[in-house]
Design an enzyme around this catalytic site. Sequence first.
Site, PDB file in Angstrom:
ATOM      1  N   ARG A  48       0.836  -1.211   0.000  1.00  0.00           N
ATOM      2  CA  ARG A  48       0.000   0.000   0.000  1.00  0.00           C
ATOM      3  C   ARG A  48       0.874   1.267   0.000  1.00  0.00           C
ATOM      4  O   ARG A  48       0.540   2.254  -0.632  1.00  0.00           O
ATOM      5  CB  ARG A  48      -0.922   0.030   1.231  1.00  0.00           C
ATOM      6  N   HIS A  63      -4.732  -2.288  -7.973  1.00  0.00           N
ATOM      7  CA  HIS A  63      -5.442  -2.610  -6.734  1.00  0.00           C
ATOM      8  C   HIS A  63      -4.453  -3.259  -5.784  1.00  0.00           C
ATOM      9  O   HIS A  63      -3.619  -4.067  -6.211  1.00  0.00           O
ATOM     10  CB  HIS A  63      -6.594  -3.591  -6.997  1.00  0.00           C
TER      11      HIS A  63
HETATM   12  O1  CDP Z   1      -8.121   0.966  -4.132  1.00  0.00           O
HETATM   13  P1  CDP Z   1      -8.233   1.583  -2.757  1.00  0.00           P
HETATM   14  O2  CDP Z   1      -8.203   0.550  -1.645  1.00  0.00           O
HETATM   15  O3  CDP Z   1      -7.229   2.669  -2.543  1.00  0.00           O
HETATM   16  O4  CDP Z   1      -9.657   2.309  -2.685  1.00  0.00           O
HETATM   17  P2  CDP Z   1     -11.107   1.779  -2.290  1.00  0.00           P
HETATM   18  O5  CDP Z   1     -11.755   2.804  -1.432  1.00  0.00           O
HETATM   19  O6  CDP Z   1     -11.040   0.379  -1.777  1.00  0.00           O
HETATM   20  O7  CDP Z   1     -11.885   1.797  -3.666  1.00  0.00           O
HETATM   21  C1  CDP Z   1     -11.695   0.782  -4.627  1.00  0.00           C
HETATM   22  C2  CDP Z   1     -11.529   1.402  -5.998  1.00  0.00           C
HETATM   23  O8  CDP Z   1     -12.687   2.141  -6.317  1.00  0.00           O
HETATM   24  C3  CDP Z   1     -10.404   2.416  -6.141  1.00  0.00           C
HETATM   25  O9  CDP Z   1      -9.149   1.853  -6.362  1.00  0.00           O
HETATM   26  C4  CDP Z   1     -10.852   3.217  -7.336  1.00  0.00           C
HETATM   27  O10 CDP Z   1     -10.489   2.572  -8.548  1.00  0.00           O
HETATM   28  C5  CDP Z   1     -12.363   3.190  -7.208  1.00  0.00           C
HETATM   29  N1  CDP Z   1     -12.928   4.444  -6.678  1.00  0.00           N
HETATM   30  C6  CDP Z   1     -13.352   5.395  -7.587  1.00  0.00           C
HETATM   31  O11 CDP Z   1     -13.223   5.220  -8.796  1.00  0.00           O
HETATM   32  N2  CDP Z   1     -13.916   6.548  -7.158  1.00  0.00           N
HETATM   33  C7  CDP Z   1     -14.067   6.779  -5.855  1.00  0.00           C
HETATM   34  N3  CDP Z   1     -14.640   7.899  -5.464  1.00  0.00           N
HETATM   35  C8  CDP Z   1     -13.610   5.838  -4.914  1.00  0.00           C
HETATM   36  C9  CDP Z   1     -13.041   4.672  -5.360  1.00  0.00           C
HETATM   37 MG    MG Z   2      -9.571  -0.888  -1.137  1.00  0.00          MG
END
Ligand code: CDP
Ligand code: MG
Length: 190
Positions: free
Chosen positions: A112, A152
């Site tokens: 991360r 991801h």
């Molecule tokens: O990937 P990460 O764990 O950082 O974020 P998450 O909150 O688990 O959200 C999963 C994925 O949703 C993100 O990697 C983004 O691709 C997408 N996302 C988005 O497109 N727009 C948002 N407002 C929030 C998340």
């Molecule tokens: Mg996530």
Amino acid sequence: MIERTLVLLKPDAIQRGLSGEILLRLERAGLKIIGMKMLKASEDVAKKHYSDKLIPIVGAKTKKDWDAAGVKSDQTIEQIGTTIVASLRKMLMNHALVAVCLEGVSAVENVRKIVGPTGCKDAAPGTIRGDFGHCSLGYASIRKKNIANLIHASGNKEEADFEVKLWFTQEELFTYKSVHEDYTMHMIDW
Ligand code: CDP
Ligand code: MG
């Protein structure tokens, strides 16, 4: 302390030809690739990976960006989140991606750190998302799309355990000793 974590090189990373560059960054930190494959997700895997639990989380992240940018919307967090999660699932099902299982000391947290925060706009230079993107979550969401943030990475240990099992069978995961493991994990006998 040795953990396994799941990484997906998302379709935007594959289509931009960045898979090697991204893997290089993870490998050179000494994280060991123990499973890797190219595929499109089934509907079942896509729904389990981006489950309905994500709806309020991504909805709230979008709302925060919209509020900061002065974007007015009468959509609820639930409605925004539902649109984004549908877009995420389509991405996983319709386009080739690379799934990778990495192993190392505190692998979840370490990966991360190398990946950076969700929105490329907010990710610092030096992180994968900060170096290869600049778009904000808010800008992508106005277009009813998930942000193309390249990668991801499992968010915590519990997520990692679930996601590694979701994407890989036991037979697809390998045990071996990498040549530089001793150094990156400080196991050398001087
Ligand atoms: O990937 P990460 O764990 O950082 O974020 P998450 O909150 O688990 O959200 C999963 C994925 O949703 C993100 O990697 C983004 O691709 C997408 N996302 C988005 O497109 N727009 C948002 N407002 C929030 C998340
Ligand atoms: Mg996530």
